[in-house]
Write an enzyme that holds these catalytic residues in place. Structure first.
Site, PDB file in Angstrom:
ATOM      1  CG  ASN A  12      11.192   4.919 -61.514  1.00 25.13           C
ATOM      2  OD1 ASN A  12      12.258   5.321 -61.061  1.00 25.13           O
ATOM      3  ND2 ASN A  12       9.913   5.081 -61.806  1.00 25.13           N
TER       4      ASN A  12
ATOM      5  CG  ASN B 262      -7.335   3.291 -63.329  1.00 18.13           C
ATOM      6  OD1 ASN B 262      -7.767   2.433 -64.133  1.00 18.13           O
ATOM      7  ND2 ASN B 262      -6.383   3.883 -63.294  1.00 18.13           N
TER       8      ASN B 262
ATOM      9  CD  GLU C 130       5.715   8.616 -65.663  1.00 21.34           C
ATOM     10  OE1 GLU C 130       5.893   9.469 -65.155  1.00 21.34           O
ATOM     11  OE2 GLU C 130       4.686   7.968 -65.211  1.00 21.34           O
TER      12      GLU C 130
HETATM   13  P1  AMP Z   1      -0.281   5.831 -59.300  1.00 25.74           P
HETATM   14  O1  AMP Z   1       0.035   7.220 -58.183  1.00 25.74           O
HETATM   15  O2  AMP Z   1      -0.214   6.358 -60.744  1.00 25.74           O
HETATM   16  O3  AMP Z   1       0.072   4.911 -59.190  1.00 25.74           O
HETATM   17  O4  AMP Z   1      -1.881   6.556 -58.864  1.00 25.74           O
HETATM   18  C1  AMP Z   1      -2.163   5.914 -57.765  1.00 25.74           C
HETATM   19  C2  AMP Z   1      -3.988   6.271 -57.274  1.00 25.74           C
HETATM   20  O5  AMP Z   1      -4.313   5.499 -58.518  1.00 25.74           O
HETATM   21  C3  AMP Z   1      -4.434   5.204 -56.015  1.00 25.74           C
HETATM   22  O6  AMP Z   1      -4.995   6.860 -55.082  1.00 25.74           O
HETATM   23  C4  AMP Z   1      -5.747   4.294 -56.742  1.00 25.74           C
HETATM   24  O7  AMP Z   1      -6.730   4.341 -55.749  1.00 25.74           O
HETATM   25  C5  AMP Z   1      -5.832   5.204 -57.962  1.00 25.74           C
HETATM   26  N1  AMP Z   1      -6.068   3.632 -58.490  1.00 25.74           N
HETATM   27  C6  AMP Z   1      -5.532   3.245 -59.591  1.00 25.74           C
HETATM   28  N2  AMP Z   1      -6.730   2.228 -60.208  1.00 25.74           N
HETATM   29  C7  AMP Z   1      -7.353   2.864 -59.888  1.00 25.74           C
HETATM   30  C8  AMP Z   1      -8.985   2.253 -60.033  1.00 25.74           C
HETATM   31  N3  AMP Z   1      -9.741   1.355 -60.336  1.00 25.74           N
HETATM   32  N4  AMP Z   1      -9.913   2.697 -59.739  1.00 25.74           N
HETATM   33  C9  AMP Z   1      -9.769   4.317 -58.955  1.00 25.74           C
HETATM   34  N5  AMP Z   1      -8.712   4.735 -58.689  1.00 25.74           N
HETATM   35  C10 AMP Z   1      -7.283   3.522 -59.034  1.00 25.74           C
END
Ligand code: AMP
Length: 393
Positions: A7, A330, A379
């Site tokens: 990527n 999460n 992915e």
């Molecule tokens: P991504 O784009 O899939 O990496 O997701 C990023 C988002 O996931 C951000 O808003 C983070 O705050 C949220 N996120 C990642 N880990 C956690 C967690 N342990 N608890 C709550 N939100 C999370």
């Protein structure tokens, strides 16, 4: 057989090497700040994570180091062991309905689609060329984020704009995150043991989209011509009244480019909360009673619920719903609030089971009318699978 899933971003390069068809991850990592000062890379191998500084003036140097490290870690002994390289491509528009072997024509088309993905497609082309130069023998495959959404009907993907905006300027809904939606929809179908099923996949990350899938095919998705449509995201506004844009251009004298920056980079959770684009920071703000964080989260949840409800009707019911990506996998609180707002559909949260992060799990009760699951997305494995399949052909 060894296959690399790649990527490439404008200043980054993520990779994951698989032993196929076992789908075993052998090594993974990321090169960051390529072409900028203080470049570095991180490698994950055998449960250990190692970061190193490196001079990375371009992606080519990153690929060279990657190859050296693969040999150094004894993942391969020689380059010809790498049989395939799958490249993630953000925008394939309506040119690619599925993954394809990359030749000069494909590279040219990906490059020509850059006006639809100005940050991503040029970076992908740089990645393709860098790997071709260093590992020319491996079969290069393009896996598009948009391919999965190519099954949408005309009435779904067209906007009610002058028809020639579509024919002359390619303005239509393309969607994104297709590889993730496809992976999760496939997993849901396996889990509920039903091949012909109707599912709703909620990919809730920093970018977010929701997709309605019938019998493994995308029926509708919340992202549009660009990723800035549909639900509220970290910094993107999602669906808005488009007339706000010319109105604000006149009011503030912002140029089209500056306004584009506001709706993509300064809106969403960040714009409303004024605190952060990261849902963890928003949740912290909520704990401290920050009114704007409370509002941002409420708006986010409302929009997700709207789309689930809309797709439930579109599909004439659903066999399952999945939550994936950073927030979906999460955030226990956000999932709880979304599911509680779906009570009218007979969907019932199991509070205990919902107490899970980053693990595949059913999170609704046995008598819930529609089961909801957390399904961590993957992915990279989809890219490796398509590459492996095309090598076989
Ligand atoms: P991504 O784009 O899939 O990496 O997701 C990023 C988002 O996931 C951000 O808003 C983070 O705050 C949220 N996120 C990642 N880990 C956690 C967690 N342990 N608890 C709550 N939100 C999370």
């Amino acid at each position: 057989m060894k296959i690399l899933s790649v990527n490439a971003g404008s200043s980054s390069l993520k990779f994951q090497m698989y032993e196929m068809p076992e789908e075993k991850v052998l090594i993974s990592g990321v090169f960051e700040r390529i072409g900028i000062n203080n470049s570095l890379y991180t490698i994950k191998f055998n449960g250990e994570k190692i970061s190193k500084n490196a001079d990375l003036p371009s992606h080519k140097e990153a690929v060279k180091i990657l190859v050296d490290e693969l040999i150094n870690y004894k993942v391969i002994h020689s380059l010809n062991e790498i049989k395939g390289i799958g490249h993630r491509i953000v925008q394939g528009a309506d040119k690619f309905e599925r993954s394809v072997v990359i030749d000069e024509e494909v590279t040219k088309t990906i490059s020509e689609l850059s006006s639809l993905a100005p940050l991503h497609n040029p970076a992908a082309v740089i990645g393709i060329k860098a790997f071709k130069e260093i590992i020319p023998e491996a079969l290069a495959v393009a896996v598009f984020d948009t391919s999965f959404h190519q099954t949408m009907s005309e009435e779904t993907y067209l906007y009610a704009l002058p028809y020639n905006w579509y024919t002359d300027y390619q303005v239509r809904k393309y969607g994104a995150h297709g590889t993730s939606h496809k992976y999760v929809a496939n997993r849901l179908s396996e889990i509920i043991n039903k091949k012909d099923c109707k599912v709703i996949v909620c990919h809730l990350g920093n970018g977010g989209s929701i997709t309605a899938v019938r019998n493994g095919k995308c029926v509708d998705t919340s992202m549009g011509f660009t990723p800035n449509a549909g639900i509220i995201m970290g910094t993107r506004c999602g669906d808005i009244d488009v007339s706000i844009v010319p109105y604000m251009m006149k009011k503030t004298n912002l140029t089209a480019e500056q306004l584009d920056n506001v709706i993509n980079k300064q809106s969403g959770l960040l714009g409303i909360s004024g605190v952060s684009s990261d849902s963890r920071d928003i949740e912290d703000g909520i704990k401290q009673g920050n009114e704007r964080c409370i509002l941002a989260q409420k708006m986010f949840i409302r929009k997700v619920v709207d789309y689930i409800a809309k797709y439930y009707v579109l599909l004439n019911g659903a066999d399952a719903i999945a939550f994936t990506a950073g927030i979906g996998e999460n955030s226990i609180d956000i999932r709880k609030e979304i599911i509680e707002k779906l009570a009218v559909l007979g969907i019932k949260l199991d509070v205990e089971k919902n107490n899970v992060r980053g693990k595949e799990q059913l999170i609704t009760t046995a008598d819930s009318k529609v089961p909801c699951y957390v399904i961590p997305t993957d992915e990279e494995v989809m890219i490796a699978r398509d590459t492996y399949e095309l090598i076989g052909k």
